[in-house]
Design a protein around this motif. Structure first.
Motif, short mmCIF file in Angstrom:
data_model
loop_
_atom_site.label_atom_id
_atom_site.label_comp_id
_atom_site.label_asym_id
_atom_site.label_seq_id
_atom_site.Cartn_x
_atom_site.Cartn_y
_atom_site.Cartn_z
N GLN A 196 -3.25 10.75 10.61
CA GLN A 196 -3.26 10.21 9.25
C GLN A 196 -1.85 10.37 8.69
O GLN A 196 -1.19 11.37 8.97
CB GLN A 196 -4.25 10.97 8.37
CG GLN A 196 -5.70 10.63 8.66
CD GLN A 196 -6.66 11.32 7.70
OE1 GLN A 196 -6.35 12.37 7.17
NE2 GLN A 196 -7.81 10.72 7.47
N SER A 204 1.00 9.54 5.22
CA SER A 204 1.26 9.09 3.86
C SER A 204 2.74 9.34 3.57
O SER A 204 3.38 10.17 4.21
CB SER A 204 0.40 9.86 2.85
OG SER A 204 0.79 11.23 2.80
N SER A 232 3.13 -2.97 5.08
CA SER A 232 2.36 -2.52 6.23
C SER A 232 3.03 -2.90 7.56
O SER A 232 3.09 -2.09 8.49
CB SER A 232 0.95 -3.11 6.17
OG SER A 232 0.21 -2.78 7.32
N CYS A 264 6.03 -0.77 8.31
CA CYS A 264 5.58 0.59 8.61
C CYS A 264 5.10 0.67 10.06
O CYS A 264 5.45 1.61 10.80
CB CYS A 264 4.47 1.00 7.65
SG CYS A 264 3.84 2.67 7.91
N LYS A 265 4.32 -0.33 10.49
CA LYS A 265 3.83 -0.35 11.86
C LYS A 265 4.98 -0.44 12.85
O LYS A 265 5.00 0.25 13.88
CB LYS A 265 2.86 -1.51 12.06
CG LYS A 265 2.24 -1.53 13.46
CD LYS A 265 1.23 -2.67 13.60
CE LYS A 265 0.62 -2.65 15.01
NZ LYS A 265 -0.35 -3.75 15.19
N PHE A 308 -4.06 0.65 14.17
CA PHE A 308 -3.24 0.90 12.99
C PHE A 308 -3.96 0.40 11.75
O PHE A 308 -4.45 -0.72 11.70
CB PHE A 308 -1.89 0.18 13.13
CG PHE A 308 -0.95 0.40 11.98
CD1 PHE A 308 -0.22 1.58 11.86
CD2 PHE A 308 -0.78 -0.57 11.01
CE1 PHE A 308 0.65 1.79 10.81
CE2 PHE A 308 0.08 -0.38 9.95
CZ PHE A 308 0.81 0.80 9.85
N GLU A 309 -4.06 1.28 10.74
CA GLU A 309 -4.62 0.92 9.43
C GLU A 309 -3.63 1.38 8.38
O GLU A 309 -3.08 2.48 8.47
CB GLU A 309 -5.95 1.63 9.19
CG GLU A 309 -7.01 1.41 10.24
CD GLU A 309 -8.21 2.32 10.03
OE1 GLU A 309 -8.36 2.85 8.91
OE2 GLU A 309 -8.97 2.52 10.99
N CYS A 310 -3.43 0.57 7.35
CA CYS A 310 -2.44 0.93 6.33
C CYS A 310 -2.74 0.25 5.01
O CYS A 310 -3.20 -0.90 4.97
CB CYS A 310 -1.04 0.53 6.83
SG CYS A 310 0.31 1.02 5.73
N LEU A 320 2.66 4.28 1.03
CA LEU A 320 1.67 3.79 1.98
C LEU A 320 0.88 4.95 2.56
O LEU A 320 1.43 6.03 2.81
CB LEU A 320 2.35 3.02 3.11
CG LEU A 320 3.12 1.76 2.70
CD1 LEU A 320 3.85 1.18 3.90
CD2 LEU A 320 2.19 0.73 2.07
N GLY A 327 -2.37 5.73 5.55
CA GLY A 327 -3.12 5.06 6.61
C GLY A 327 -3.37 5.94 7.80
O GLY A 327 -3.25 7.17 7.75
N VAL A 337 -2.90 5.93 12.22
CA VAL A 337 -2.32 5.30 13.40
C VAL A 337 -2.82 6.03 14.64
O VAL A 337 -2.90 7.26 14.67
CB VAL A 337 -0.77 5.30 13.35
CG1 VAL A 337 -0.22 6.72 13.23
CG2 VAL A 337 -0.19 4.61 14.58
#
Length: 234
Positions: free
Chosen positions: A162, A164, A172, A175-176, A188-190, A199, A201, A203
């Motif tokens: 997780q 932040s 997003s 960030c990825k 990947f979630e964001c 942000l 999420g 990963v």
């Protein structure tokens, strides 16, 4: 009334439901305590008690603290995780929430049942210079272990993290791409935080070693404006 909220000086801000039987029971127990007893128990947790707080405010604060320590928010048994505070009442409270390695270390200290050691650790976190002057001779090893726990990277137990703290304006996709530079990503979630312009999420890397590299590279990185990146193993 029983449902009154603590004053602005209180360090804890949980939305307790005083109609909840567990909360009501805890409140009934706290009501039998003297002011000094309640204040001392709060101080034992490393949280300051403002001198302007009334006796009722202190007791309500203690109820919140006890319920949080039990992992209960008083809102029923919906199984939700404890919500991290947006502000912290002390440096100790902050590191308990933000440094998993220190949280694990402090749990081992509590397991010994030695309240003196607990208080030394809390005092060191809140004011290391004064604590070192007071306890540097008798608790030299404990202070050294405390410092090591404060600076230790978060334990990584899986390939999923997780995160932040990445600036919201980077978006997003960027960030990825930033995290993919460490190694291949499986999931990947964001999204943007409800509380801050950052942000948040989750990963999942293809292996745990890559996750460890990501934590080593980014956890604690200062992003300016008083925020830093946090990465914790899921």
């Amino acid at each position: 009334s029983v449902g009154r909220r603590p004053s602005a000086g209180a360090a804890l801000h949980m939305a307790l439901d005083y109609n909840d039987p567990a909360v009501a029971d805890e409140f009934a127990q706290v009501q039998t305590m003297e002011y000094d007893e309640a204040a001392d128990e709060i101080l034992q947790q490393g949280i300051p008690v403002p001198p302007t707080m009334t006796e009722m405010d202190v007791k309500l604060m203690l109820v919140e603290l006890r319920m949080r320590n039990r992992g209960a928010g008083g809102g029923g048994s919906d199984g939700k995780q404890k919500k991290r505070p947006t502000t912290f009442g002390s440096k100790f409270e902050e590191v308990i929430w933000t440094k998993p390695a220190f949280d694990e270390f402090f749990n081992t200290v509590k397991a010994t049942g030695d309240h003196n050691k607990e208080n030394v650790v809390k005092e060191y976190v809140n004011n290391p210079e004064i604590a070192t002057q007071r306890y540097g001779k008798d608790y030299k090893r404990l202070l050294r272990e405390t410092e090591a726990a404060l600076t230790a990277p978060p334990p990584v137990k899986s390939a999923t993290l997780q995160f932040s703290g990445f600036p919201a304006n980077m978006g997003s996709d960027a960030c990825k791409m930033t995290l993919e530079a460490v190694g291949p990503i499986a999931d990947f979630e964001c999204g943007e935080s409800d509380d801050f312009p950052v942000l948040v999420g989750k990963v999942t890397f293809e292996d745990i070693e890559t996750a460890k590299k990501a934590v080593a590279q980014y956890d604690g990185m200062d992003m300016g404006m008083g925020s830093s990146i946090e990465m914790t193993s899921v």
